[in-house]
Structure formats: C-alpha cells, structure tokens
Write an enzyme that holds these catalytic residues in place. Structure first.
Site, PDB file in Angstrom:
ATOM      1  N   ASP A  38       0.868  -1.188   0.000  1.00 43.36           N
ATOM      2  CA  ASP A  38       0.000   0.000   0.000  1.00 43.36           C
ATOM      3  C   ASP A  38       0.897   1.228   0.000  1.00 43.36           C
ATOM      4  O   ASP A  38       0.811   2.076   0.869  1.00 43.36           O
ATOM      5  CB  ASP A  38      -0.948   0.003   1.200  1.00 43.36           C
ATOM      6  CG  ASP A  38      -0.225  -0.005   2.537  1.00 43.36           C
ATOM      7  OD1 ASP A  38       0.961  -0.415   2.568  1.00 43.36           O
ATOM      8  OD2 ASP A  38      -0.825   0.399   3.555  1.00 43.36           O
ATOM      9  N   ASP A  43       6.988   1.537   2.619  1.00 42.21           N
ATOM     10  CA  ASP A  43       6.847   0.576   1.523  1.00 42.21           C
ATOM     11  C   ASP A  43       7.858   0.892   0.422  1.00 42.21           C
ATOM     12  O   ASP A  43       8.492  -0.007  -0.141  1.00 42.21           O
ATOM     13  CB  ASP A  43       5.449   0.627   0.909  1.00 42.21           C
ATOM     14  CG  ASP A  43       4.332   0.388   1.893  1.00 42.21           C
ATOM     15  OD1 ASP A  43       3.698  -0.672   1.828  1.00 42.21           O
ATOM     16  OD2 ASP A  43       4.077   1.276   2.721  1.00 42.21           O
TER      17      ASP A  43
END
Length: 346
Positions: A38, A43
């Site tokens: 996400d 990330d």
C-alpha cells in the site's frame, strides 16, 4: 544461495541440456519475490531494498489501498520503480477497500499522497499499469512458478484474502509468505491494541492467517520497534548524495515530523529511533539469516472486540488446536539489516 539439493537438481537439468545459457542459470538461482503493498514511505524503502538485492528477482508488484488511496498507491509504486530504473517490473491494481468495503488511511504519517506530499511532475502515469487485476495476477504467477515464489505482504491483506477465496489452492502454490503487520504484545499504533495493516482489514488478515498453509513469517509492530535504528545512522544513510538517497530523504521528510520530532511518539515506539517497518519483512525474505529468533505458534486475528479488533492473537498454549503455525519474528541481525538498507540507496 542454493542448498545442496537445489544444486544437485541444477546439475541434473544442466546435464540434460535444459538450461541454454548462464543467464537462464542465474535466474534459477535467484529468489523470486512478489510484493503486495500500500505504497507509503516505508513501503517505498522496502521495495528499493528488494530491487537492490542481487539474489532477488521481483516478478511483480501488486497494489492495495491502505496508507493512501489506491490510485496514489499505484502512482507511488511507479515513482519508486522510476528512481530505481526498473519500470520493466509489472505493476497491478488491486482492491480499493477492505474485504468489508471499509477505508482507513494513514495520511497523518505518510502525507495525503502517501509519499510525503512531494509530487514529481515527471512521475510515470497510471497508463503503465497492467490491465490484469492484482488478484488474478497473483494467482497466475503462483501457478506459473509453483512453489517458487515468496510473497511479501507489506500492506493490508485484502488482496491475499481475495486470492485465496478465488482459488483455495493459491497458498499451496507459494514457497513462503512474509508479512509486516499485526502485533505480539497487544501494543497498537492505530488503536490501543491494533497495528495499522491488520486494523485496516481485520477480516482480510483473519482469512489469510487461517487459510495459508505455506511457511509464514510475520514482522510485527513491536518487533520493528525493538530493532529501531539510531537517528545518527539515518542521517548518514539519506545524505549519501545519490539519486536514491535523495528520493528517500525527500519523501520521508513529512513522516519525520511525526516520528522524529513529535514528543508523543515515545509512547508508541519507546526510545527514539528510526523504524522502517516494511523493510523488516522484505529483509527477512531476501536473507533468512537476518532472522535470529522467532516464536513458532498458531496465530489468528480478533475481528469482534470493542478494543481489540484487528489485534493478532498468539496461541502459545495451543488453545485453538490449529495444525498450521506461523513464525513470529522476534530477533534481528541488525548489522545485516543495515547492510541491506545501505545497498538500497547506492
């Protein structure tokens, strides 16, 4: 690195003339990863770590709503691939809500766009996304590379839950699963007892932890906080003057206002330090020796509690009588972890 059995198998297929050249041999030796994310700031750093690892081939990146809207997630992944000069890696659009259709974002930490509110006017467009849905791509890749792919899930587990509902054999086709999410001491970062990825989709997390039979490794919220990095190390890491280091520094500046300078953050992570949560799961997938210890036990997720919805439950007394156990990581070789992060910004 190949183990003895794998090397023996490689020699057999080489002797039969199945391998055409050294390039094909090299691809057989590499770890095959599929990353589901996400894409927020952590990330992005985790993806960069995977792309920098010479022993890894990233087959694709699937996107799920979480830290920010699904469109932003997809755009952010493409921005990461651009800075890493890897726009050849396919990116797939997945679920834009939890299994129950709920939405939970983390804009207060990652920024409204999920990547620090520092837009790139030359960012790749969404036209570069593959037309195939992320869940279909997951199933197809797992079938094609049966028992060879390590799936690394660093966002809400919505896509994975849908994949196993569409194809119950999907988990059996994976070599292993690495998750950043959940907790092992009932400490939360989104609710009193809940970590963001699991709170964003408790039902998705429940389905995955109760349906996947492949070896499953979990990097929990408390684990990542336990092995935080000194801010002095972070400063030298993002100030190396490379394009990748500049990207990390720029996109992380917004979240640092929360994690480094907010007086209340100590209540969440304890002593000050940098916590690149998602990178811990990717590091474990890249180099298993970065894991120094773990708790092996059945796990599940609370979906009904008023204060504990989304909390991961460790069944250390075998109350649930589950046959499948997970490896809840609680030890990290921090020097190896630092080396992987250092390589990601070169």
């Amino acid at each position: 690195m190949l183990n003895g059995a794998s090397l023996f198998h490689l020699e057999i297929i080489r002797s039969k003339g199945i391998i055409a050249d050294h390039t094909e041999m090299a691809s057989l030796e590499k770890k095959l990863l599929l990353i589901d994310c996400d894409c927020g700031t952590d990330d992005a750093q985790a993806i960069m770590m995977a792309l920098a690892a010479p022993n890894v081939e990233v087959l694709g990146i699937t996107c799920v709503e979480g830290n920010t809207s699904l469109d932003n997630v997809c755009k952010n992944v493409l921005r990461v691939l651009k800075v890493c000069k890897r726009l050849d890696i396919p990116v797939y659009r997945g679920l834009q809500s939890s299994v129950l259709g709920e939405h939970l974002h983390a804009s207060q930490y990652h920024g409204e766009d999920g990547l620090g509110n520092v837009p790139d006017p030359d960012a790749p467009g969404l036209d570069l996304l593959k037309n195939e849905h992320a869940v279909h791509a997951m199933i197809k890749l797992a079938t094609k590379y049966n028992n060879q792919i390590s799936l690394v899930a660093i966002g809400p587990l919505s896509n994975l839950a849908m994949a196993v509902r569409m194809d119950p054999t999907f988990p059996n086709k994976l070599k292993s699963l690495y998750i950043m999410g959940g907790n092992m001491e009932s400490r939360g970062n989104t609710t009193a007892c809940g970590e963001f990825n699991f709170v964003a989709d408790p039902e998705g997390a429940y389905i995955v932890l109760n349906s996947f039979q492949c070896p499953t490794y979990i990097a929990t919220w408390e684990y990542t906080c336990l092995f935080k990095l000194p801010w002095e190390w972070y400063d030298q890491w993002v100030n190396k003057g490379t394009e990748k280091a500049d990207f990390v520094k720029k996109t992380s500046a917004y979240s640092l206002q929360f994690s480094r300078y907010n007086k209340e953050v100590k209540e969440l992570i304890g002593e000050p330090g940098y916590v690149p949560c998602d990178s811990f799961a990717v590091a474990a997938a890249i180099d298993e020796s970065s894991i120094t210890s773990y708790i092996e036990c059945p796990v599940t997720v609370e979906t009904d509690g008023k204060f504990t919805r989304g909390m991961m439950v460790l069944d250390t007394i075998d109350y649930l009588k589950k046959q499948t156990k997970a490896f809840v990581i609680n030890g990290c070789d921090l020097e190896k972890f630092k080396m992987l992060l250092e390589a990601s910004v070169k």
